[in-house]
Scaffold this motif. Structure first.
Motif, PDB file in Angstrom:
ATOM      1  N   LEU A 172       0.834  -1.202   0.000  1.00 27.85           N
ATOM      2  CA  LEU A 172       0.000   0.000   0.000  1.00 27.85           C
ATOM      3  C   LEU A 172       0.868   1.252   0.000  1.00 27.85           C
ATOM      4  N   SER A 173       0.365   2.331  -0.577  1.00 19.84           N
ATOM      5  CA  SER A 173       1.190   3.526  -0.719  1.00 19.84           C
ATOM      6  C   SER A 173       0.533   4.802  -0.212  1.00 19.84           C
ATOM      7  N   ASP A 174      -0.737   4.747   0.194  1.00 13.87           N
ATOM      8  CA  ASP A 174      -1.444   5.940   0.660  1.00 13.87           C
ATOM      9  C   ASP A 174      -1.369   6.019   2.183  1.00 13.87           C
ATOM     10  N   SER A 175      -0.720   7.053   2.703  1.00 12.02           N
ATOM     11  CA  SER A 175      -0.513   7.168   4.151  1.00 12.02           C
ATOM     12  C   SER A 175      -1.821   7.188   4.926  1.00 12.02           C
ATOM     13  N   ASP A 176      -2.822   7.919   4.434  1.00 14.83           N
ATOM     14  CA  ASP A 176      -4.099   8.003   5.139  1.00 14.83           C
ATOM     15  C   ASP A 176      -4.792   6.646   5.199  1.00 14.83           C
ATOM     16  N   GLU A 177      -4.753   5.914   4.090  1.00 18.56           N
ATOM     17  CA  GLU A 177      -5.361   4.582   4.075  1.00 18.56           C
ATOM     18  C   GLU A 177      -4.644   3.635   5.033  1.00 18.56           C
ATOM     19  N   ILE A 178      -3.312   3.693   5.013  1.00 17.38           N
ATOM     20  CA  ILE A 178      -2.526   2.834   5.898  1.00 17.38           C
ATOM     21  C   ILE A 178      -2.862   3.138   7.355  1.00 17.38           C
ATOM     22  N   ALA A 179      -2.905   4.418   7.705  1.00 21.52           N
ATOM     23  CA  ALA A 179      -3.207   4.809   9.087  1.00 21.52           C
ATOM     24  C   ALA A 179      -4.611   4.370   9.490  1.00 21.52           C
ATOM     25  N   ARG A 180      -5.577   4.552   8.590  1.00 25.25           N
ATOM     26  CA  ARG A 180      -6.950   4.137   8.902  1.00 25.25           C
ATOM     27  C   ARG A 180      -7.036   2.642   9.145  1.00 25.25           C
ATOM     28  N   ARG A 181      -6.356   1.861   8.318  1.00 27.37           N
ATOM     29  CA  ARG A 181      -6.378   0.409   8.468  1.00 27.37           C
ATOM     30  C   ARG A 181      -5.788  -0.025   9.818  1.00 27.37           C
ATOM     31  N   VAL A 182      -4.712   0.635  10.230  1.00 29.11           N
ATOM     32  CA  VAL A 182      -4.081   0.258  11.498  1.00 29.11           C
ATOM     33  C   VAL A 182      -4.990   0.589  12.676  1.00 29.11           C
ATOM     34  N   VAL A 183      -5.634   1.753  12.651  1.00 31.74           N
ATOM     35  CA  VAL A 183      -6.555   2.108  13.734  1.00 31.74           C
ATOM     36  C   VAL A 183      -7.705   1.101  13.789  1.00 31.74           C
ATOM     37  N   GLU A 184      -8.254   0.743  12.636  1.00 29.72           N
ATOM     38  CA  GLU A 184      -9.330  -0.250  12.609  1.00 29.72           C
ATOM     39  C   GLU A 184      -8.856  -1.583  13.176  1.00 29.72           C
ATOM     40  N   LEU A 185      -7.663  -1.992  12.793  1.00 26.30           N
ATOM     41  CA  LEU A 185      -7.106  -3.252  13.278  1.00 26.30           C
ATOM     42  C   LEU A 185      -6.993  -3.255  14.796  1.00 26.30           C
ATOM     43  N   VAL A 186      -6.423  -2.185  15.340  1.00 30.28           N
ATOM     44  CA  VAL A 186      -6.181  -2.142  16.780  1.00 30.28           C
ATOM     45  C   VAL A 186      -7.486  -2.041  17.567  1.00 30.28           C
ATOM     46  N   THR A 187      -8.443  -1.305  17.056  1.00 33.17           N
ATOM     47  CA  THR A 187      -9.685  -1.087  17.811  1.00 33.17           C
ATOM     48  C   THR A 187     -10.723  -2.182  17.606  1.00 33.17           C
ATOM     49  N   THR A 188     -10.665  -2.890  16.465  1.00 33.02           N
ATOM     50  CA  THR A 188     -11.690  -3.900  16.194  1.00 33.02           C
ATOM     51  C   THR A 188     -11.140  -5.313  16.037  1.00 33.02           C
ATOM     52  N   GLY A 189      -9.820  -5.436  15.815  1.00 40.02           N
ATOM     53  CA  GLY A 189      -9.242  -6.750  15.567  1.00 40.02           C
ATOM     54  C   GLY A 189      -9.514  -7.262  14.169  1.00 40.02           C
ATOM     55  N   ARG A 190      -9.923  -6.375  13.247  1.00 37.97           N
ATOM     56  CA  ARG A 190     -10.240  -6.783  11.884  1.00 37.97           C
ATOM     57  C   ARG A 190      -9.549  -5.845  10.891  1.00 37.97           C
ATOM     58  N   ILE A 191      -9.332  -6.389   9.676  1.00 39.70           N
ATOM     59  CA  ILE A 191      -8.704  -5.589   8.627  1.00 39.70           C
ATOM     60  C   ILE A 191      -9.258  -6.053   7.285  1.00 39.70           C
ATOM     61  N   GLY A 192      -9.259  -5.161   6.312  1.00 32.46           N
ATOM     62  CA  GLY A 192      -9.775  -5.516   4.991  1.00 32.46           C
ATOM     63  C   GLY A 192      -8.776  -6.346   4.200  1.00 32.46           C
ATOM     64  N   ALA A 193      -9.245  -7.451   3.607  1.00 31.67           N
ATOM     65  CA  ALA A 193      -8.406  -8.284   2.739  1.00 31.67           C
ATOM     66  C   ALA A 193      -8.465  -7.740   1.310  1.00 31.67           C
ATOM     67  N   ILE A 194      -7.603  -8.251   0.453  1.00 32.32           N
ATOM     68  CA  ILE A 194      -7.476  -7.718  -0.906  1.00 32.32           C
ATOM     69  C   ILE A 194      -8.733  -7.958  -1.740  1.00 32.32           C
ATOM     70  N   ASP A 195      -9.565  -8.951  -1.342  1.00 26.81           N
ATOM     71  CA  ASP A 195     -10.801  -9.215  -2.090  1.00 26.81           C
ATOM     72  C   ASP A 195     -11.994  -8.442  -1.543  1.00 26.81           C
ATOM     73  N   GLY A 196     -11.731  -7.560  -0.558  1.00 24.78           N
ATOM     74  CA  GLY A 196     -12.803  -6.738  -0.010  1.00 24.78           C
ATOM     75  C   GLY A 196     -13.447  -7.290   1.244  1.00 24.78           C
ATOM     76  N   THR A 197     -13.169  -8.548   1.594  1.00 21.66           N
ATOM     77  CA  THR A 197     -13.716  -9.113   2.827  1.00 21.66           C
ATOM     78  C   THR A 197     -12.947  -8.576   4.025  1.00 21.66           C
ATOM     79  N   ARG A 198     -13.543  -8.704   5.214  1.00 28.45           N
ATOM     80  CA  ARG A 198     -12.868  -8.280   6.440  1.00 28.45           C
ATOM     81  C   ARG A 198     -12.490  -9.516   7.232  1.00 28.45           C
ATOM     82  N   ILE A 199     -11.259  -9.564   7.658  1.00 28.45           N
ATOM     83  CA  ILE A 199     -10.752 -10.748   8.352  1.00 28.45           C
ATOM     84  C   ILE A 199     -10.256 -10.375   9.739  1.00 28.45           C
ATOM     85  N   GLY A 200     -10.277 -11.324  10.648  1.00 28.33           N
ATOM     86  CA  GLY A 200      -9.764 -11.097  11.991  1.00 28.33           C
ATOM     87  C   GLY A 200      -8.252 -11.257  12.029  1.00 28.33           C
TER      88      GLY A 200
END
Length: 252
Positions: A186-214
């Motif tokens: 990934l190359s967009d700083s805002d997207e990277i930061a958003r993904r990390v916050v989501e990961l830490v607060t929810t335990g989930r992250i978006g996969a490359i096919d659009g699904t959300r995984i734990g």
């Protein structure tokens, strides 16, 4: 978990002779220091350990296949005894350098192809665990959640540090999309930061096919050798702080 009680460690691969290590040491709380087999000279590694100690950043041994020409990113078939010897050598050498400047190696993280191999490769995962335990049973092992290496490390009585990646895409199975695949890095700083916050607060992250995984992670890797790495890392730390998330090493 809620953002009010969340805490996350931030780590980066340092001592490789690429990227801005000084800037990254002002952002991360753990440094995966190269051990000379894929990158880094003894003088560089000593300087990196000294800077990590001065910054209050914990030191981990970033062990690799003996592959300087390929930056440790090529799979190697190795006998168990040869791989154990190579890993003990790397961990011991870096620990000696760290201790000479007032620090110590506290965990081990495989690098590159070895990291990806020990997600599923039982023989090499066992070799890494044996090497770590033989050096010191108090060392922790950092790796991908659900991997062979962490399962075997836990069974051997070693502490484990589950890890996620800020700037890498995930498959629906929870593994990393191979480098070279479109969208893998990934190359967009805002997207990277958003993904990390989501990961830490929810335990989930978006996969490359659009699904959300734990993804269960105690640490997040901020790569220091990719374009815009420092900007990505600063954005991640700022976003975590704004979300009320503590940044630092986490207990077992």
């Amino acid at each position: 978990m809620s953002s009010a009680t969340a805490r996350i460690d931030l780590n980066a691969d340092l001592g490789e002779g690429v990227g801005d290590d000084a800037a990254m040491l002002g952002i991360v709380t753990s440094a995966n220091v190269a051990c000379g087999f894929h990158a880094g000279t003894p003088a560089d590694l000593l300087a990196t350990c000294r800077a990590a100690v001065a910054a209050g950043v914990r030191i981990g041994a970033q062990v690799s296949y003996p592959d300087r020409s390929g930056f440790g990113r090529r799979f190697m078939e190795m006998t168990t005894s040869d791989l154990i010897a190579d890993l003990v050598y790397q961990i011991g050498a870096l620990d000696a350098l760290a201790r000479s400047v007032g620090g110590a190696v506290t965990y081990v993280k495989p690098h590159g192809a070895l990291y990806n191999t020990v997600v599923h490769h039982a023989q090499q995962a066992d070799a890494v665990v044996t090497a770590v335990r033989n050096v010191h049973p108090g060392l922790a092992v950092m790796g991908l959640p659900g991997s062979e290496i962490l399962s075997r490390a836990s069974r051997a009585g070693l502490d484990t540090i589950t890890e996620a990646f800020a700037d890498r895409a995930y498959t629906p199975e929870g593994t990393l999309v191979p480098r070279g695949t479109n969208g893998a890095v990934l190359s967009d700083s805002d997207e990277i930061a958003r993904r990390v916050v989501e990961l830490v607060t929810t335990g989930r992250i978006g996969a490359i096919d659009g699904t959300r995984i734990g993804v269960d992670a105690r640490s997040v890797c901020l790569h220091g050798d990719t374009p815009g790495a420092v900007e990505h890392a600063r954005a991640v730390r700022a976003a975590l702080t704004a979300a009320g998330i503590d940044i630092g090493t986490t207990p077992a």
